[in-house]
Design a protein around this motif. Structure first.
Motif, PDB file in Angstrom:
ATOM      1  N   UNK A  20      -1.698  -0.488  -2.059  1.00 23.61           N
ATOM      2  CA  UNK A  20      -2.473  -1.534  -2.743  1.00 23.61           C
ATOM      3  C   UNK A  20      -3.511  -2.040  -1.737  1.00 23.61           C
ATOM      4  N   UNK A  21      -4.731  -1.512  -1.828  1.00 21.48           N
ATOM      5  CA  UNK A  21      -5.722  -1.814  -0.809  1.00 21.48           C
ATOM      6  C   UNK A  21      -5.247  -1.287   0.526  1.00 21.48           C
ATOM      7  N   UNK A  22      -5.285  -2.134   1.553  1.00 20.64           N
ATOM      8  CA  UNK A  22      -4.808  -1.696   2.867  1.00 20.64           C
ATOM      9  C   UNK A  22      -3.330  -1.993   3.060  1.00 20.64           C
ATOM     10  N   UNK A  23      -2.677  -2.504   2.029  1.00 16.49           N
ATOM     11  CA  UNK A  23      -1.251  -2.813   2.097  1.00 16.49           C
ATOM     12  C   UNK A  23      -0.429  -1.696   1.462  1.00 16.49           C
ATOM     13  N   UNK A  24       0.839  -1.667   1.817  1.00 17.59           N
ATOM     14  CA  UNK A  24       1.800  -0.756   1.194  1.00 17.59           C
ATOM     15  C   UNK A  24       2.899  -1.601   0.563  1.00 17.59           C
ATOM     16  N   UNK A  25       3.342  -1.191  -0.618  1.00 12.17           N
ATOM     17  CA  UNK A  25       4.411  -1.902  -1.317  1.00 12.17           C
ATOM     18  C   UNK A  25       5.620  -0.970  -1.375  1.00 12.17           C
ATOM     19  N   UNK A  26       6.666  -1.347  -0.673  1.00 13.74           N
ATOM     20  CA  UNK A  26       7.905  -0.560  -0.669  1.00 13.74           C
ATOM     21  C   UNK A  26       8.784  -0.999  -1.840  1.00 13.74           C
ATOM     22  N   UNK A  32      -1.777  -6.687 -13.528  1.00 13.82           N
ATOM     23  CA  UNK A  32      -2.677  -7.562 -14.255  1.00 13.82           C
ATOM     24  C   UNK A  32      -4.080  -6.986 -14.345  1.00 13.82           C
ATOM     25  N   UNK A  33      -4.946  -7.715 -15.011  1.00 11.56           N
ATOM     26  CA  UNK A  33      -6.341  -7.307 -15.171  1.00 11.56           C
ATOM     27  C   UNK A  33      -6.992  -7.107 -13.802  1.00 11.56           C
ATOM     28  N   UNK A  34      -7.567  -5.933 -13.599  1.00 12.60           N
ATOM     29  CA  UNK A  34      -8.248  -5.636 -12.346  1.00 12.60           C
ATOM     30  C   UNK A  34      -7.338  -5.207 -11.214  1.00 12.60           C
ATOM     31  N   UNK A  35      -6.033  -5.150 -11.459  1.00 12.05           N
ATOM     32  CA  UNK A  35      -5.099  -4.739 -10.409  1.00 12.05           C
ATOM     33  C   UNK A  35      -4.836  -3.233 -10.507  1.00 12.05           C
ATOM     34  N   UNK A  36      -4.687  -2.619  -9.334  1.00 11.25           N
ATOM     35  CA  UNK A  36      -4.480  -1.172  -9.290  1.00 11.25           C
ATOM     36  C   UNK A  36      -3.647  -0.820  -8.067  1.00 11.25           C
ATOM     37  N   UNK A  37      -2.707   0.093  -8.244  1.00  9.30           N
ATOM     38  CA  UNK A  37      -1.956   0.636  -7.122  1.00  9.30           C
ATOM     39  C   UNK A  37      -2.179   2.141  -7.084  1.00  9.30           C
TER      40      UNK A  37
END
Length: 272
Positions: A100-106, A69-74
């Motif tokens: 994604x920031x300090x998170x990780x998306x598996x 979405x708007x403003x989202x970045x990975x």
């Protein structure tokens, strides 16, 4: 069974076990380890947004895709990504991890299904992790066995910690050994290192003092004559012993040992 002698050898045996156990706990509690997972999401053809992850996710014949979405970045392979990103068709038991920031998306495939699992370092399961209880290391639980390869690897279907899910592994052979005077055997899968083996099993302690569904034992590559060493002090919990967001395999039916293996890791505090 083999046994470490008293004195220096026994002290070294115990210290080596503690080094192994601390490493097990450290891997589990890494910032993006299994204790950091906040959800297990199954992808379908319709784009869907999930808690703890950016964008909308879907899968189809061309594989997994996310629309941010708007403003989202990975961050994928070190490069920032906005808008749409296609991961392509993932191999079974394969996957990729994006930041994604300090998170990780598996993003992964398990049992033929594409999944998304957000991993957040501040998840209470991780921040409150108090370690894993275990039986004291004892040389009596180290035994020498024999690896018997099958003529051809046998595709072996096993259940999973997630109800209705199945995994298929190629079993290259079985391991024969003795415990408490009983002749036993375990169907083996390929281990992490070339030539190494992995056995999944339950025993008479399962559901009593050890996790009910499974434990795992890594076995070094067999010697030229097929000899292997089984150190049940290193029987380890799989991630499903700690979190409901794991898809761990269950042991084959023939790997239910009729003896009580009072060695290795016990039921985690988180599950008890």
């Amino acid at each position: 069974m083999t046994a470490a002698s008293t004195g220096t050898d026994l002290d070294a045996f115990i210290e080596e076990w503690h080094v192994w156990h601390r490493a097990q706990e450290a891997r589990l509690a890494e910032p993006h380890g299994f204790l950091a997972i906040t959800g297990l999401h199954w992808l379908g053809g319709e784009p869907e947004r999930f808690d703890g992850a950016p964008g909308t996710w879907s899968t189809g014949p061309d594989g997994v895709a996310v629309t941010l979405g708007e403003g989202e970045e990975i961050v994928v392979d070190g490069s920032p990504v906005r808008g749409e990103h296609r991961f392509g068709v993932l191999p079974e038991r394969g996957g990729v991890t994006v930041l994604w920031g300090d998170a990780a998306i598996e993003v992964a495939k398990r049992g033929g299904h594409d999944i998304v699992r957000p991993r957040h370092p501040d998840h209470p399961l991780r921040t409150g992790f108090a370690g894993t209880p275990a039986f004291p290391p004892d040389p009596r639980w180290v035994t020498t066995g024999r690896y018997v390869p099958f003529d051809e690897p046998r595709p072996t279907t096993v259940g999973a910690a997630v109800e209705g899910l199945q995994h298929v592994y190629d079993a290259p052979g079985r391991v024969e050994f003795e415990l408490d005077g009983q002749a036993l055997s375990l169907t083996a899968f390929n281990g992490a290192a070339p030539g190494a083996l992995l056995v999944l099993f339950t025993d008479a302690t399962s559901g009593v003092t050890t996790y009910a569904a499974n434990r795992a034992l890594q076995i070094d590559a067999p010697a030229a004559d097929g000899t292997v060493t089984l150190d049940f002090n290193r029987a380890a919990n799989l991630p499903c012993a700690y979190t409901a967001f794991a898809t761990c395999p269950l042991p084959p039916a023939e790997n239910r040992l009729p003896v009580a293996v009072e060695a290795g890791e016990k039921i985690p505090y988180e599950h008890g």
